[in-house]
Structure formats: C-alpha cells, structure tokens
Design an enzyme around this catalytic site. Sequence first.
Site, PDB file in Angstrom:
ATOM      1  NE  ARG A 263      -6.725   0.689  11.659  1.00 57.28           N
ATOM      2  CZ  ARG A 263      -5.495   0.504  11.202  1.00 57.28           C
ATOM      3  NH1 ARG A 263      -4.592   1.475  11.263  1.00 57.28           N
ATOM      4  NH2 ARG A 263      -5.137  -0.650  10.665  1.00 57.28           N
TER       5      ARG A 263
ATOM      6  CG  MET B 108      10.168  23.315  -0.106  1.00 51.96           C
ATOM      7  SD  MET B 108       9.178  24.384  -1.156  1.00 51.96           S
ATOM      8  CE  MET B 108       8.220  25.287   0.031  1.00 51.96           C
TER       9      MET B 108
ATOM     10  CE  LYS C 160      -0.316  -0.355   5.030  1.00 51.12           C
ATOM     11  NZ  LYS C 160      -1.078  -0.954   6.126  1.00 51.12           N
TER      12      LYS C 160
ATOM     13  CE1 TYR D  61      13.627  31.143   4.951  1.00 51.64           C
ATOM     14  CE2 TYR D  61      13.897  28.763   4.712  1.00 51.64           C
ATOM     15  CZ  TYR D  61      13.620  30.009   4.159  1.00 51.64           C
ATOM     16  OH  TYR D  61      13.325  30.110   2.833  1.00 51.64           O
TER      17      TYR D  61
HETATM   18  C1  LIG Z   1      -0.309  -1.943   6.804  1.00 47.24           C
HETATM   19  C2  LIG Z   1      -0.875  -3.208   7.297  1.00 47.24           C
HETATM   20  C3  LIG Z   1      -0.047  -4.330   7.499  1.00 47.24           C
HETATM   21  C4  LIG Z   1       1.461  -4.279   7.416  1.00 47.24           C
HETATM   22  O1  LIG Z   1       1.943  -3.698   8.611  1.00 47.24           O
HETATM   23  P1  LIG Z   1       3.514  -3.558   8.904  1.00 47.24           P
HETATM   24  O2  LIG Z   1       3.583  -3.030  10.284  1.00 47.24           O
HETATM   25  O3  LIG Z   1       4.027  -2.576   7.904  1.00 47.24           O
HETATM   26  O4  LIG Z   1       4.097  -4.889   8.724  1.00 47.24           O
HETATM   27  C5  LIG Z   1      -0.650  -5.531   7.838  1.00 47.24           C
HETATM   28  N1  LIG Z   1      -1.995  -5.614   7.986  1.00 47.24           N
HETATM   29  C6  LIG Z   1      -2.805  -4.548   7.834  1.00 47.24           C
HETATM   30  C7  LIG Z   1      -4.265  -4.704   8.041  1.00 47.24           C
HETATM   31  C8  LIG Z   1      -2.276  -3.305   7.496  1.00 47.24           C
HETATM   32  O5  LIG Z   1      -3.084  -2.260   7.363  1.00 47.24           O
END
Ligand SMILES: *Cc1c(COP(=O)(O)O)cnc(C)c1O
Length: 367
Positions: free
Chosen positions: A130, A302, A35, A254
């Site tokens: 969540r 930046m 992702k 800055y």
């Molecule tokens: C992002 C995610 C993972 C991977 O988590 P890591 O800590 O990067 O290994 C696994 N399961 C779900 C549901 C996630 O959202």
Amino acid sequence: MSRPLVAEIDAAALRHNLEKAREAAPGRPLVAIVKADGYGHGLIRVARALASAEAFGVACIEEALQLREAGYQHPILLLEGFFDGTELELVATQRLIAVIHHEWQLKALERASLSTSVRVWLKVDTGMHRLGLPPHEVDAARRRLAACGNVRGEVVLMTHLANADDREDPTTGRQLASFAAAAGDDAECSIANSAGILGWPESRRGWLRPGIMLYGASPFRSGVGAEWQLRPVMTLRSRLIAVNRYPRGAPIGYGGDWRCPEEMPVGVVAVGYGDGYPRHAPGGTPVLVNGKRVPLIGRVSMDMITVDLRTQPDAAVGDPVVLWGQGLPVECVAERAGTIAYELLCGVARGRVRYETVQEREDGQVL
Ligand SMILES: *Cc1c(COP(=O)(O)O)cnc(C)c1O
C-alpha cells in the site's frame, strides 16, 4: 425527552487499555493512534485520556493541528506524511513527524526551502503493498535523508503488517524477516499495530502503534477485546420510543421483509443508519434491551430500528437500549453486519449523536 441516543465514552477504559499496551511490551514508547477523530470517539476527548502516551498518530495535518490547538505538545506522527510539498513548512514549524513513504516525498523534501528542519520516519513496504519503499531501496533512501539539510535527528524505519489479524497467517513472519533484513538490528524502528502488540511478540520492537485496542476492541478476525482484558470505551445507548403489538403475519418496516410469526410486541429504538448503525445488520443482530439480548427485526431505517420483544413482554417506552459497548461487544454487531469494529466506531455520526464522557471516580464508581 430529547432524542435519547448517546455515545458514552469511558475515559477510564481508554487509560486501562493504554496500560494493556504497555504491559504487552514494557518500556517501549507508544504512539497512540487517534486518526479518524479518535476512531470515532472524539479526538480531543481521547487525547486527554491518552496523554501519557509518548506520541500521537494521525492521518493528516488538520488532525495534528487540532491536537496542537488543544495544547498537546507531544510528537505527532503523520501516518501518510504530507500530501504535497506546500505542507512541509507547517510540518516543520508545528514539529510534526512526517512518514516518508514514496520517492515523490523524498524529492519534495530535498527541494523544499524551510525555516526549520523536519523529523521523518521512513516507511518500508514489506508486503502490505500500500505505502512504502521496497526493501532494496531503503539504504539509498536513508543515505539521501542523512544528507538532506531539511531532515533533523535519526530517521525511524517503519513498516505495517497486512495480515496480523490472523495469528496463523504466515505473511506476518515473512514481513518481519523482510523488515529485519532491510533495517538491521540497530536502527530505530516501528512495526506493531494492535494485532502485532497482542499477537506477534517479534513485532514488539521500537515504537508501538496501538489503535483499535485502545478503544477496547479486538484487532483479530474473531473474538472480542475482553479476551485480551480490554474494556470497551464507547457504549452507544438509546431507548425504546414505542412498543406496539402486531398480529401474526404483520410486516415490519420498509419492504415488509420480516413478518410477525405470531401476535407479538415489537419495540422501536431511536437509532438508525443516519447515526452510524449499520444498515446491513440482518435480522437477528443482537440489541440489548434492559440489559438482555433481543434480536433486530426488519430493515434498519435512517433514524430507527425495530426489535422483537417476545422475550420481554413487560418492556415499555423509555426502557434503556445498548446498541454496542458495555454488555454487547461491538465486534459481535460488526460480524453480523459483515464489517469490522473499526468501521462501526469510526462511522458514528458526530453532529447527530450526542457524546458524553464518563470518568471513573476514585472509589471505582462510574460517574
Ligand atoms: C491505523 C494504523 C495503525 C493502528 O492500527 P490498529 O489496527 O488500529 O491498531 C498503526 N499503524 C498504521 C500505519 C496505521 O495506519
């Protein structure tokens, strides 16, 4: 010379880290989590190196479609399922796997009229609070899915660990017990993220979902990936674009927060928060110049940062700089900046930073 900032992606390190996930739990199928554009490494580049994984995991249909368009036929898990019922036809025809995490999704699935059926995983909330159904609703939801004509194949039960990054935290044990009670022994399941795979043997059941460990960073609160034989995948490289000497008392950058304690050389590096280098990195954050650590000084701009070159009086314009990666774990920079490796890696500005993939040759030399 064009702007020297490059994110170098080591494809051999990705493959090595995938093998480390396999070694932790031999025989288990892996969902390589890619992702957020492969945690900022570039989705397709990462998929190519991780193509031996049994499945890919993404956050949305758009990411899944990029993989399909690039020719990947793997099962693709949509970690948040679909965002509304109109996406379901595409989920079905593209043979994606939808995580069902809420009653509204169950209803949408039951009502949909689809040209073909969909594979689903059912998410159980064992304490993360969540996404997911509470454990006491799991049996009813499984019965509904079994009766739903839009669902194909066995439903995999999954949960997500909230505190697995702390190997002392008792929450994980409670989550595992709650999941075992809801799922039973026989159900196909998926529990472990990277922290579970490396640190919680009981979570290594069913499908494993490694993310950050594939990119070489530690999933734990402290320490670095190398402690787990992981290799950093991204090395963010730049160069000195100026070296100047300033007198004692001269303010740098800055706000002039940092003043030279003596007459000294100051290096300017082409990287800044516009590229994803953390603006909150404080003075003292390590930067590698010519392979040796020097401290960041002054505020992050930046497009540029400034470094203290007193330990490198011979440093010159064009000398190589590493912001993180080989020789400087991203976890160290993240900790100084009050964040985690995940955020730094995901935050590299695609479109601004040039990406280069390196492959290892058969003799072990990096091309
Ligand atoms: C992002 C995610 C993972 C991977 O988590 P890591 O800590 O990067 O290994 C696994 N399961 C779900 C549901 C996630 O959202």
